[in-house]
Enzyme design. Sequence first.
Site, PDB file in Angstrom:
ATOM      1  N   CYS A   8       0.859  -1.187   0.000  1.00 26.47           N
ATOM      2  CA  CYS A   8       0.000   0.000   0.000  1.00 26.47           C
ATOM      3  C   CYS A   8       0.891   1.231   0.000  1.00 26.47           C
ATOM      4  O   CYS A   8       2.055   1.156  -0.417  1.00 26.47           O
ATOM      5  CB  CYS A   8      -0.990  -0.029   1.159  1.00 26.47           C
ATOM      6  SG  CYS A   8      -0.257   0.064   2.804  1.00 26.47           S
ATOM      7  N   ASN A  11       2.100   1.570   4.518  1.00 27.25           N
ATOM      8  CA  ASN A  11       2.345   0.310   5.247  1.00 27.25           C
ATOM      9  C   ASN A  11       1.973   0.430   6.736  1.00 27.25           C
ATOM     10  O   ASN A  11       2.593  -0.195   7.592  1.00 27.25           O
ATOM     11  CB  ASN A  11       3.805  -0.174   5.084  1.00 27.25           C
ATOM     12  CG  ASN A  11       4.034  -1.630   5.500  1.00 27.25           C
ATOM     13  OD1 ASN A  11       5.108  -1.995   5.972  1.00 27.25           O
ATOM     14  ND2 ASN A  11       3.035  -2.479   5.363  1.00 27.25           N
ATOM     15  N   CYS A  13      -1.734   0.962   7.362  1.00 23.83           N
ATOM     16  CA  CYS A  13      -3.177   0.667   7.439  1.00 23.83           C
ATOM     17  C   CYS A  13      -3.540  -0.577   6.628  1.00 23.83           C
ATOM     18  O   CYS A  13      -3.742  -1.654   7.184  1.00 23.83           O
ATOM     19  CB  CYS A  13      -4.006   1.852   6.966  1.00 23.83           C
ATOM     20  SG  CYS A  13      -3.833   3.335   7.978  1.00 23.83           S
ATOM     21  N   ARG A  14      -3.602  -0.422   5.301  1.00 28.40           N
ATOM     22  CA  ARG A  14      -4.171  -1.492   4.489  1.00 28.40           C
ATOM     23  C   ARG A  14      -3.282  -2.717   4.348  1.00 28.40           C
ATOM     24  O   ARG A  14      -3.733  -3.848   4.607  1.00 28.40           O
ATOM     25  CB  ARG A  14      -4.548  -0.933   3.099  1.00 28.40           C
ATOM     26  CG  ARG A  14      -5.690   0.075   3.165  1.00 28.40           C
ATOM     27  CD  ARG A  14      -5.825   0.858   1.881  1.00 28.40           C
ATOM     28  NE  ARG A  14      -4.680   1.748   1.663  1.00 28.40           N
ATOM     29  CZ  ARG A  14      -4.489   2.483   0.585  1.00 28.40           C
ATOM     30  NH1 ARG A  14      -5.370   2.430  -0.406  1.00 28.40           N
ATOM     31  NH2 ARG A  14      -3.442   3.283   0.487  1.00 28.40           N
ATOM     32  N   SER A  15      -2.022  -2.524   3.928  1.00 28.45           N
ATOM     33  CA  SER A  15      -1.201  -3.727   3.687  1.00 28.45           C
ATOM     34  C   SER A  15      -0.826  -4.481   4.965  1.00 28.45           C
ATOM     35  O   SER A  15      -0.775  -5.718   4.939  1.00 28.45           O
ATOM     36  CB  SER A  15       0.020  -3.426   2.809  1.00 28.45           C
ATOM     37  OG  SER A  15       0.935  -2.581   3.446  1.00 28.45           O
ATOM     38  N   ASP A 125      -8.139   4.277   0.674  1.00 21.58           N
ATOM     39  CA  ASP A 125      -7.197   4.745   1.701  1.00 21.58           C
ATOM     40  C   ASP A 125      -7.994   5.285   2.891  1.00 21.58           C
ATOM     41  O   ASP A 125      -8.727   6.264   2.753  1.00 21.58           O
ATOM     42  CB  ASP A 125      -6.332   5.844   1.077  1.00 21.58           C
ATOM     43  CG  ASP A 125      -5.287   6.378   2.034  1.00 21.58           C
ATOM     44  OD1 ASP A 125      -5.325   6.024   3.232  1.00 21.58           O
ATOM     45  OD2 ASP A 125      -4.435   7.160   1.586  1.00 21.58           O
TER      46      ASP A 125
HETATM   47  P1  4NP Z   1      -1.957   2.905   3.986  1.00 21.97           P
HETATM   48  O1  4NP Z   1      -2.577   4.292   4.489  1.00 21.97           O
HETATM   49  O2  4NP Z   1      -1.367   3.170   2.608  1.00 21.97           O
HETATM   50  O3  4NP Z   1      -3.124   2.004   3.940  1.00 21.97           O
HETATM   51  O4  4NP Z   1      -0.922   2.501   5.010  1.00 21.97           O
HETATM   52  C1  4NP Z   1      -1.823   5.482   4.512  1.00 21.97           C
HETATM   53  C2  4NP Z   1      -1.054   5.745   5.600  1.00 21.97           C
HETATM   54  C3  4NP Z   1      -0.326   6.922   5.651  1.00 21.97           C
HETATM   55  C4  4NP Z   1      -0.393   7.805   4.597  1.00 21.97           C
HETATM   56  C5  4NP Z   1      -1.171   7.511   3.485  1.00 21.97           C
HETATM   57  C6  4NP Z   1      -1.898   6.336   3.438  1.00 21.97           C
HETATM   58  N1  4NP Z   1       0.317   9.024   4.659  1.00 21.97           N
HETATM   59  O5  4NP Z   1       0.155   9.845   3.751  1.00 21.97           O
HETATM   60  O6  4NP Z   1       1.083   9.234   5.629  1.00 21.97           O
END
Ligand code: 4NP
Length: 159
Positions: A8, A11, A13-15, A125
């Site tokens: 993702c 790294n 939340c989703r992955s 997201d």
């Molecule tokens: P993820 O979510 O890609 O599912 O881990 C996010 C976590 C942090 C950010 C973006 C998406 N960020 O911009 O910091």
Amino acid sequence: MVSILFVCLGNICRSPAAEGIFRHMASQELEFPLVHIESCGLGDWHVGQLPDVRIRSAALERGINLSNRAQHFRVGFLEEFDYVLAVDREVLSDLHRFAKQANTKAKIHLMSEFSELYKNEEIPDPYYQGEAAFELVLDMIEDCCRGLMEHIKEFHQKR
Ligand code: 4NP
């Protein structure tokens, strides 16, 4: 041994949720050590951190403990892993750009390609969203992982 990498952006939340959910399913359904599971992010902002507390508590309510530390994507992962699973189309197209050869490109899939209920949908997201977004992310990931598990069992378990 089949190796699976979930990717993702951050790294956190989703992955990591996909990694934890798929590892949990694998521990119940497969003869270990059949699979090696990791996750990573295309961005390096959160390297070394535990997953976001919102996804950790939502996952814990479903009996899944998320404890991996965020790591940054490396191009070498595309050689090392058998399946590289992108949470959305932005991640998918970035990964495709890193993949120089057709056999490497062939390892890269949208995670929901394996989903029944959310087939070919993007996992949104949730970072700037509320609690409901985290529940939807987990619902979607659970269904993707169920489909992926069926695929792995069909194509790899008897080898
Ligand atoms: P993820 O979510 O890609 O599912 O881990 C996010 C976590 C942090 C950010 C973006 C998406 N960020 O911009 O910091």
